[in-house]
Design a protein around this motif. Structure first.
Motif, short mmCIF file in Angstrom:
data_model
loop_
_atom_site.label_atom_id
_atom_site.label_comp_id
_atom_site.label_asym_id
_atom_site.label_seq_id
_atom_site.Cartn_x
_atom_site.Cartn_y
_atom_site.Cartn_z
N VAL A 73 0.85 -1.19 0.00
CA VAL A 73 0.00 0.00 0.00
C VAL A 73 0.88 1.23 0.00
CG1 VAL A 73 -0.20 -0.01 2.53
CG2 VAL A 73 -1.93 1.18 1.15
N ALA A 74 0.44 2.26 -0.72
CA ALA A 74 1.25 3.47 -0.86
C ALA A 74 0.38 4.71 -0.80
CB ALA A 74 2.04 3.45 -2.16
N ARG A 75 1.05 5.83 -0.63
CA ARG A 75 0.39 7.13 -0.72
C ARG A 75 0.01 7.38 -2.17
NH1 ARG A 75 1.00 11.90 2.42
NH2 ARG A 75 0.53 13.79 1.25
N GLY A 76 -1.25 7.74 -2.40
CA GLY A 76 -1.73 7.98 -3.75
C GLY A 76 -1.40 9.38 -4.23
N GLY A 77 -1.39 9.56 -5.52
CA GLY A 77 -1.16 10.88 -6.11
C GLY A 77 -2.48 11.55 -6.46
N TRP A 78 -2.42 12.41 -7.45
CA TRP A 78 -3.61 13.13 -7.90
C TRP A 78 -4.30 12.29 -8.96
CZ3 TRP A 78 -5.16 17.51 -5.48
CH2 TRP A 78 -4.24 18.07 -4.60
N LEU A 79 -5.49 11.81 -8.64
CA LEU A 79 -6.20 10.86 -9.49
C LEU A 79 -7.52 11.42 -9.98
CD1 LEU A 79 -5.58 7.64 -7.36
CD2 LEU A 79 -4.31 8.42 -9.37
N GLY A 80 -7.64 12.74 -10.01
CA GLY A 80 -8.93 13.33 -10.32
C GLY A 80 -9.80 13.35 -9.08
N ARG A 81 -10.95 13.93 -9.19
CA ARG A 81 -11.85 14.04 -8.04
C ARG A 81 -12.39 12.66 -7.70
NH1 ARG A 81 -16.15 17.83 -9.60
NH2 ARG A 81 -14.47 19.37 -9.47
N VAL A 82 -12.02 12.13 -6.53
CA VAL A 82 -12.41 10.78 -6.13
C VAL A 82 -12.94 10.80 -4.70
CG1 VAL A 82 -10.75 9.62 -7.64
CG2 VAL A 82 -10.07 10.23 -5.31
N ALA A 83 -13.68 9.76 -4.37
CA ALA A 83 -14.16 9.57 -3.00
C ALA A 83 -13.04 8.99 -2.15
CB ALA A 83 -15.38 8.65 -2.99
N ALA A 84 -13.16 9.16 -0.85
CA ALA A 84 -12.20 8.56 0.07
C ALA A 84 -12.30 7.04 0.00
CB ALA A 84 -12.45 9.04 1.49
N GLY A 85 -11.21 6.37 0.33
CA GLY A 85 -11.23 4.92 0.37
C GLY A 85 -9.91 4.33 -0.07
N THR A 86 -9.89 3.02 -0.19
CA THR A 86 -8.71 2.26 -0.59
C THR A 86 -8.92 1.77 -2.03
OG1 THR A 86 -8.27 1.57 1.68
CG2 THR A 86 -7.28 0.26 -0.06
N TYR A 87 -8.02 2.16 -2.92
CA TYR A 87 -8.15 1.88 -4.34
C TYR A 87 -7.15 0.83 -4.80
CZ TYR A 87 -11.19 5.95 -4.82
OH TYR A 87 -12.24 6.84 -4.71
N ARG A 88 -7.61 -0.10 -5.62
CA ARG A 88 -6.71 -1.03 -6.28
C ARG A 88 -5.80 -0.25 -7.24
NH1 ARG A 88 -11.69 -3.84 -6.84
NH2 ARG A 88 -11.77 -5.83 -5.73
N VAL A 89 -4.52 -0.55 -7.22
CA VAL A 89 -3.60 0.08 -8.17
C VAL A 89 -3.54 -0.78 -9.42
CG1 VAL A 89 -1.27 0.91 -8.62
CG2 VAL A 89 -2.25 1.15 -6.33
N THR A 90 -3.90 -0.21 -10.53
CA THR A 90 -3.80 -0.86 -11.84
C THR A 90 -2.72 -0.13 -12.65
OG1 THR A 90 -5.44 0.63 -12.79
CG2 THR A 90 -6.26 -1.42 -11.78
N PRO A 91 -2.24 -0.75 -13.72
CA PRO A 91 -1.29 -0.03 -14.58
C PRO A 91 -1.85 1.30 -15.07
CG PRO A 91 -1.27 -2.37 -15.11
CD PRO A 91 -2.39 -2.16 -14.14
N GLU A 92 -3.14 1.34 -15.36
CA GLU A 92 -3.76 2.58 -15.83
C GLU A 92 -3.71 3.66 -14.74
OE1 GLU A 92 -7.73 3.68 -18.39
OE2 GLU A 92 -7.98 2.36 -16.66
N LEU A 93 -4.05 3.28 -13.51
CA LEU A 93 -3.99 4.24 -12.41
C LEU A 93 -2.56 4.74 -12.21
CD1 LEU A 93 -5.70 3.98 -8.93
CD2 LEU A 93 -3.26 4.48 -9.09
N ALA A 94 -1.60 3.83 -12.21
CA ALA A 94 -0.21 4.22 -11.98
C ALA A 94 0.28 5.15 -13.08
CB ALA A 94 0.67 2.98 -11.89
N ARG A 95 -0.08 4.88 -14.34
CA ARG A 95 0.33 5.75 -15.44
C ARG A 95 -0.27 7.14 -15.29
NH1 ARG A 95 -0.44 1.17 -18.67
NH2 ARG A 95 -2.56 1.88 -19.20
#
Length: 359
Positions: A73-95
């Motif tokens: 688990v890691a600190r997330g970056g700026w992913l657009g306007r999102v709700a709070a919670g725990t997100y699965r990291v996919t290659p698309e999200l990481a890119r």
């Protein structure tokens, strides 16, 4: 359950091996039992895209002797306007996080380390969490809206701790969290949702060790005409506050100087006044009286300042003090709630721009 935690910073990547056990209190299932083993990978400077493979290898080497993880688990970056919670990291999200170039390193490292370990990767409460009420986003200028820029990761874990302190689950509580440090933000949580916030950095919040705090609009317009935009933003977010008023942003040093230094005394008085006003404002954003007020961040170590805030505001609700920051704990607990079946992981989708151009 074991989670390996990754929290990149400007000078190092903080790591932790988190041992997560279920709560011993059936009424507060989110009150997980947590122990952390910490480590750190030093950085010589901000890593570029070409450094990611080497940094992933360094993290894997540093954690090789730890118990095998059930998740990374890691600190997330700026992913657009999102709700709070725990997100699965996919290659698309990481890119996407890496392309945004705003603290996206955590997502990339989590994906690489997770793939190497053969376990899922998550990010928790990304910096772009935005759950503001619609009316909290509206301004009196057509086409201009407010966004949620606050210490999302630390504020939420502190809100949860404060709710537990008064015997409530976060989803059943109303809590106002004041993160007071180099930068500041004050946020209202209603049943787990951050419905409004003062903002942070140049966008709002009381003065901090380096943050300017609220300024008159006419003064901002004058300053904008006198200084380049990037220079002014840096000044408001990193070169103002206690640093400008006392020549120091070291809160422990300022605490030691307060008794004998009139400049520190005046700055501390202004800090307390602005913090109390901001907390009161966020109490007004809630639909009912808060169950707890929480003070966190570096300034929460300054006992005389915290005591003054508590004496001013203790009539509103119990004041819970959580000094420093709990980002590693927040990341670990976010993964733990998923691993222990208390929450379902969220799936991220690329944001669609709003008509006003925001995401």
């Amino acid at each position: 359950m074991i989670a390996h935690v990754i929290n990149p910073g400007s000078s190092s990547v903080k790591l932790a091996c988190a041992d997560l056990q279920p709560s011993e209190n059936p009424a507060l299932p989110g009150q997980l039992r947590l122990s952390l083993t910490r480590a750190e990978v030093p950085l010589e400077g901000p890593p570029g895209e070409q450094d990611i493979s080497a940094l992933t290898r360094a993290v894997l080497d540093m954690t090789a002797g730890w118990p095998a993880p059930d998740a990374v688990v890691a600190r997330g970056g700026w992913l657009g306007r999102v709700a709070a919670g725990t997100y699965r990291v996919t290659p698309e999200l990481a890119r996407y996080a890496a392309d945004e170039d705003r603290d996206g390193l955590g997502s990339v490292l989590a994906l690489g380390v997770g793939e190497a370990r053969g376990v899922p990767a998550f990010v928790v409460d990304p910096q772009s969490v935005n759950e503001l009420l619609p009316e909290a986003r509206v301004t009196g200028v057509r086409g201009v809206t407010r966004e949620a820029r606050f210490h999302a990761l630390n504020a939420r874990v502190v809100a949860r701790r404060a709710a537990h302190e008064v015997g409530l689950r976060l989803q059943d509580a109303r809590v106002v969290v004041a993160h007071l440090g180099a930068t500041t933000s004050v946020t209202a949580f209603d049943r787990g949702r951050a419905i409004d916030t003062s903002g942070m950095g140049p966008d709002g919040g009381p003065l901090g060790a380096r943050q300017a705090g609220p300024l008159p609009t006419t003064t901002l317009l004058r300053l904008a005409g006198e200084h380049p935009r990037t220079e002014l933003l840096r000044s408001l977010a990193a070169e103002s506050g206690f640093l400008a008023l006392t020549s120091s942003a070291n809160l422990r040093e300022l605490e030691a100087r307060e008794e004998s230094d009139p400049a520190v005394q005046a700055a501390a008085a202004a800090f307390v006044h602005q913090a109390c006003k901001a907390i009161g404002e966020q109490c007004g954003a809630l639909p009912g009286r808060p169950d707890a007020l929480a003070i966190t961040g570096g300034a929460a170590h300054w006992e005389a300042v915290v005591d003054r805030i508590e004496r001013r505001l203790g009539w509103i609700a119990p004041v819970i003090i959580v000094p420093g920051e709990l980002e590693l704990e927040a990341l670990a607990e976010g993964a733990g709630r998923v691993l222990l079946g208390l929450e379902a992981p969220r799936d991220w989708t690329p944001p669609v721009p709003d008509p006003d151009g925001s995401r």
